[in-house]
Design a protein around this motif. Structure first.
Motif, PDB file in Angstrom:
ATOM      1  N   TRP A 119       1.088  -0.726  -0.075  1.00  0.00           N
ATOM      2  CA  TRP A 119      -0.307  -0.080  -0.251  1.00  0.00           C
ATOM      3  C   TRP A 119       1.122   1.157  -0.109  1.00  0.00           C
ATOM      4  O   TRP A 119       0.374   2.329   0.599  1.00  0.00           O
ATOM      5  N   MET A 120       2.073   1.234   0.249  1.00  0.00           N
ATOM      6  CA  MET A 120       2.923   2.342  -0.380  1.00  0.00           C
ATOM      7  C   MET A 120       2.597   2.968  -1.312  1.00  0.00           C
ATOM      8  O   MET A 120       3.301   2.718  -2.198  1.00  0.00           O
ATOM      9  N   PRO A 121       2.939   4.880  -1.179  1.00  0.00           N
ATOM     10  CA  PRO A 121       2.348   5.208  -2.471  1.00  0.00           C
ATOM     11  C   PRO A 121       3.269   4.958  -3.724  1.00  0.00           C
ATOM     12  O   PRO A 121       4.127   5.311  -3.076  1.00  0.00           O
ATOM     13  N   ARG A 122       2.691   5.502  -4.498  1.00  0.00           N
ATOM     14  CA  ARG A 122       3.821   4.624  -5.196  1.00  0.00           C
ATOM     15  C   ARG A 122       3.236   6.750  -6.079  1.00  0.00           C
ATOM     16  O   ARG A 122       4.804   6.641  -7.216  1.00  0.00           O
ATOM     17  N   GLN A 123       2.501   7.746  -5.686  1.00  0.00           N
ATOM     18  CA  GLN A 123       2.552   8.696  -6.239  1.00  0.00           C
ATOM     19  C   GLN A 123       3.049  10.040  -5.489  1.00  0.00           C
ATOM     20  O   GLN A 123       2.899   9.349  -4.074  1.00  0.00           O
ATOM     21  N   PRO A 124       3.445  11.075  -6.287  1.00  0.00           N
ATOM     22  CA  PRO A 124       3.806  11.972  -4.878  1.00  0.00           C
ATOM     23  C   PRO A 124       2.759  12.232  -3.847  1.00  0.00           C
ATOM     24  O   PRO A 124       1.292  12.754  -4.251  1.00  0.00           O
ATOM     25  N   VAL A 125       2.611  12.289  -3.078  1.00  0.00           N
ATOM     26  CA  VAL A 125       2.037  12.405  -1.746  1.00  0.00           C
ATOM     27  C   VAL A 125       1.987  14.110  -0.543  1.00  0.00           C
ATOM     28  O   VAL A 125       3.695  14.223  -0.209  1.00  0.00           O
ATOM     29  N   ASP A 126       1.377  14.857  -0.375  1.00  0.00           N
ATOM     30  CA  ASP A 126       1.614  16.209   0.144  1.00  0.00           C
ATOM     31  C   ASP A 126       1.899  15.444   2.377  1.00  0.00           C
ATOM     32  O   ASP A 126       2.377  16.076   2.900  1.00  0.00           O
ATOM     33  N   PHE A 127       1.309  14.400   2.262  1.00  0.00           N
ATOM     34  CA  PHE A 127       1.094  13.983   3.698  1.00  0.00           C
ATOM     35  C   PHE A 127       0.820  12.213   3.897  1.00  0.00           C
ATOM     36  O   PHE A 127       0.533  12.074   2.682  1.00  0.00           O
TER      37      PHE A 127
ATOM     38  N   VAL B 114       7.982  13.188   3.613  1.00  0.00           N
ATOM     39  CA  VAL B 114       6.639  14.199   3.798  1.00  0.00           C
ATOM     40  C   VAL B 114       5.792  13.942   5.108  1.00  0.00           C
ATOM     41  O   VAL B 114       6.544  13.104   6.280  1.00  0.00           O
ATOM     42  N   PRO B 115       5.043  15.087   6.061  1.00  0.00           N
ATOM     43  CA  PRO B 115       4.903  15.129   7.255  1.00  0.00           C
ATOM     44  C   PRO B 115       3.643  13.874   6.829  1.00  0.00           C
ATOM     45  O   PRO B 115       2.976  13.593   6.286  1.00  0.00           O
ATOM     46  N   TYR B 116       3.480  13.533   8.221  1.00  0.00           N
ATOM     47  CA  TYR B 116       2.620  12.580   8.422  1.00  0.00           C
ATOM     48  C   TYR B 116       1.571  13.610   9.523  1.00  0.00           C
ATOM     49  O   TYR B 116       1.424  14.969  10.188  1.00  0.00           O
ATOM     50  N   LEU B 117       0.001  13.047   9.229  1.00  0.00           N
ATOM     51  CA  LEU B 117      -0.529  13.439  10.710  1.00  0.00           C
ATOM     52  C   LEU B 117      -2.007  12.172  11.308  1.00  0.00           C
ATOM     53  O   LEU B 117      -1.302  11.149  10.592  1.00  0.00           O
ATOM     54  N   VAL B 118      -2.001  12.089  12.078  1.00  0.00           N
ATOM     55  CA  VAL B 118      -3.216  11.108  13.177  1.00  0.00           C
ATOM     56  C   VAL B 118      -4.395  11.820  12.605  1.00  0.00           C
ATOM     57  O   VAL B 118      -4.767  12.360  13.061  1.00  0.00           O
ATOM     58  N   ALA B 119      -4.990  11.335  11.471  1.00  0.00           N
ATOM     59  CA  ALA B 119      -6.403  11.185  11.404  1.00  0.00           C
ATOM     60  C   ALA B 119      -6.972  10.720  12.706  1.00  0.00           C
ATOM     61  O   ALA B 119      -8.359  11.151  13.063  1.00  0.00           O
ATOM     62  N   GLU B 120      -6.941   9.445  12.520  1.00  0.00           N
ATOM     63  CA  GLU B 120      -7.964   9.775  14.421  1.00  0.00           C
ATOM     64  C   GLU B 120      -6.652   9.431  15.669  1.00  0.00           C
ATOM     65  O   GLU B 120      -6.201   8.804  15.620  1.00  0.00           O
ATOM     66  N   LEU B 121      -7.346   9.321  16.318  1.00  0.00           N
ATOM     67  CA  LEU B 121      -6.294   9.128  17.585  1.00  0.00           C
ATOM     68  C   LEU B 121      -7.253   8.545  18.620  1.00  0.00           C
ATOM     69  O   LEU B 121      -8.156   8.520  19.271  1.00  0.00           O
ATOM     70  N   GLY B 122      -7.114   7.274  19.709  1.00  0.00           N
ATOM     71  CA  GLY B 122      -7.892   6.639  20.456  1.00  0.00           C
ATOM     72  C   GLY B 122      -6.733   5.701  21.424  1.00  0.00           C
ATOM     73  O   GLY B 122      -7.000   4.950  21.003  1.00  0.00           O
ATOM     74  N   ALA B 123      -7.664   5.914  22.776  1.00  0.00           N
ATOM     75  CA  ALA B 123      -7.411   5.282  24.312  1.00  0.00           C
ATOM     76  C   ALA B 123      -8.227   4.614  23.991  1.00  0.00           C
ATOM     77  O   ALA B 123      -8.716   5.366  25.610  1.00  0.00           O
ATOM     78  N   GLN B 124      -9.267   3.109  24.871  1.00  0.00           N
ATOM     79  CA  GLN B 124     -10.602   3.236  25.430  1.00  0.00           C
ATOM     80  C   GLN B 124      -9.210   3.305  27.410  1.00  0.00           C
ATOM     81  O   GLN B 124      -8.375   2.394  27.285  1.00  0.00           O
TER      82      GLN B 124
END
Length: 527
Positions: free
Chosen positions: A140-148, A179-189
């Protein structure tokens, strides 16, 4: 700056905004076969009105619908856009691997040259669970240029896992893609043993602190089921996320104190020689978007001042990280010095990797008022636009500005070199002497740890009649003349007496005599 926000889950956007003052980012998910939410509807309109950055993930919407929807986006609003959210799950609406990569290529191509491309950040969002369960599998590693690259990061197991554990995969993939990463969903019950919720609260703060240190673009808490902080019994977690959100509330691009200090130094000494305050700038004007004059609120997608160096990705914050210097002319001892002279001198020092230039990313300048050239530490570019015919632009790596490292040294050295700042022999304090020794010998010459330890034990008392620079001179004269090493003794001693910066003095001292210098200085300071 890392923007903190939330995914509403089953809650309304209005309710979330009311709960979390200072929201920086809102992550919206569009279910398979559902239409993209209108910009004037109850999902997006409150976010637009509040100036919140929108990260929208979708599954099945066709590219024509996406382009039409983006075309209605309010001007100036920054949008992070994800196609095929969490494709690895292989659930309803998820593509095959080849469909995923084809879809990413279609998306990137569709936005190539788009009139609002600099406001739109494109990137996939993955689930960390899958990558952990399939180590080394890069299908699943992106093959196209991405921004994040985005991630859903959830705690699992019988303990609250550490940030280094949970963020290792996002960090590695971001580094590989550049590129930078972001955390789209963070969670800990909340764990059963965490009866008062303080463990969950500490985990929240640790995760955000780590993401911020990494230069993550956003961190959004997922509000649904066992992760819903607005549910009964989740008061400790809710209060903690409210506090973190407010603490990380977005602020406008700001001039950092270390560059303001450099600006003051230049104006103090060159202002009377034609350098005006308006010609020494740090923060870009309101229309400025992208580049080192902008902080996190104004960088654009694929911004070269963010993505080309890990120092800039991890250092992205609210600070502007560039200094513009305009024209001046000063005559000292019959010699004329001006902006082209400063530019040429600075580039020469950068090219030599002088210690006080190592935080400088680039210098854009002109020596003749016509041809614009660029010195780039990363070797990416050689020219600049025509505005640099009349001013010199100096970019600093963002991590250095974020850390608050002093940037006046190289400018003070220039002003001293040309004689605008007169050298003074004996104006250093006892603490200055010790700091200079540590800086010049331990850091600049990479001495063994034992010597560093000795430096930390330097005495702080010596007779008031022994001026610091005289002490330096005596030490160097004794050690160097008796070392048997071929060095320019007089040049070093003269440099000490002239008050040259410690790093310049250290550069002239061979490593093999450094230990003797430290020992002798230790003895002298204890006399």
């Amino acid at each position: 700056m890392t923007l903190v926000g939330w995914c509403p889950g089953g809650r309304t956007v209005a309710e979330m905004l009311k709960t979390y003052e200072g929201t920086g980012a809102g992550r919206i998910f569009v279910q398979p076969r559902k239409a993209l939410p209108p910009w004037d509807g109850p999902v997006l309109a409150p976010l637009v009105d509040a100036g919140v950055v929108v990260h929208l993930s979708y599954k099945t919407n066709l590219i024509g619908e996406v382009l039409a929807w983006v075309g209605r986006k309010p001007a100036g609003l920054r949008l992070k856009l994800t196609k095929n959210h969490e494709p690895e799950q292989q659930k309803d609406g998820d593509p095959t691997v080849e469909e995923f990569h084809a879809g990413q290529a279609e998306l990137v191509s569709a936005f190539d040259g788009h009139p609002t491309r600099d406001e739109i950040w494109l990137g996939p969002t993955f689930t960390r669970y899958w990558w952990q369960a399939n180590p080394g599998d890069t299908r699943w590693m992106p093959r196209q240029p991405v921004d994040f690259v985005g991630w859903d990061v959830y705690n699992n197991g019988a303990t609250y896992r550490t940030p280094d554990d949970l963020l290792s995969i996002p960090r590695a993939v971001a580094e590989k893609l550049g590129v930078p990463y972001l955390v789209a969903e963070l969670g800990a019950q909340r764990l059963p043993t965490d009866t008062d919720g303080t463990g969950q609260a500490a985990w929240m703060r640790a995760m955000v602190d780590a993401a911020r240190a990494d230069g993550a673009l956003t961190v959004c808490w997922y509000h649904k089921e066992g992760w819903d902080l607005l549910a009964a019994g989740a008061e400790t977690g809710r209060r903690t996320w409210q506090t973190i959100t407010l603490e990380e509330a977005p602020v406008a691009t700001t001039a950092p104190e270390n560059l303001l200090a450099a600006r003051r130094l230049l104006l103090d000494h060159l202002g009377e020689h034609g350098l005006s305050g308006a010609a020494v700038g740090i923060v870009g004007d309101p229309a400025h978007r992208g580049g080192y004059h902008c902080g996190s609120d104004r960088v654009v997608s694929n911004d070269y001042s963010v993505v080309e160096s890990s120092r800039d990705r991890t250092g992205l914050a609210r600070w502007a990280c560039a200094l513009d210097v305009g024209g001046f002319e000063v005559v000292v001892g019959g010699r004329r010095y001006d902006l082209p002279h400063l530019s040429a001198w600075l580039v020469s020092e950068c090219a030599k990797d002088a210690p006080d230039t190592r935080d400088i990313r680039e210098v854009i300048y002109s020596l003749d008022g016509s041809t614009v050239v660029r010195w780039d530490r990363l070797g990416r570019r050689r020219t600049g636009d025509s505005s640099h015919r009349w001013h010199t632009h100096i970019s600093f790596h963002r991590d250095a500005i974020k850390a608050g490292r002093d940037q006046t040294g190289v400018f003070r050295r220039y002003l001293t070199t040309i004689g605008v700042i007169a050298t003074e022999e004996d104006d250093m304090t006892r603490d200055d002497v010790k700091a200079a020794v540590r800086e010049a010998l331990q850091e600049r010459m990479t001495l063994p740890g034992a010597i560093g330890t000795r430096m930390g034990q330097l005495g702080s008392s010596y007779g008031p009649d022994i001026a610091p620079w005289t002490l330096w001179a005596r030490v160097f004269e004794k050690v160097i003349t008796g070392s048997g090493v071929d060095v320019d003794e007089q040049a070093i001693v003269a440099g000490v007496l002239a008050g040259l910066p410690p790093e310049r003095i250290a550069a002239a001292i061979p490593p093999e005599v450094a230990r003797q210098v430290v020992d002798e200085l230790t003895a002298r300071l204890r006399e």
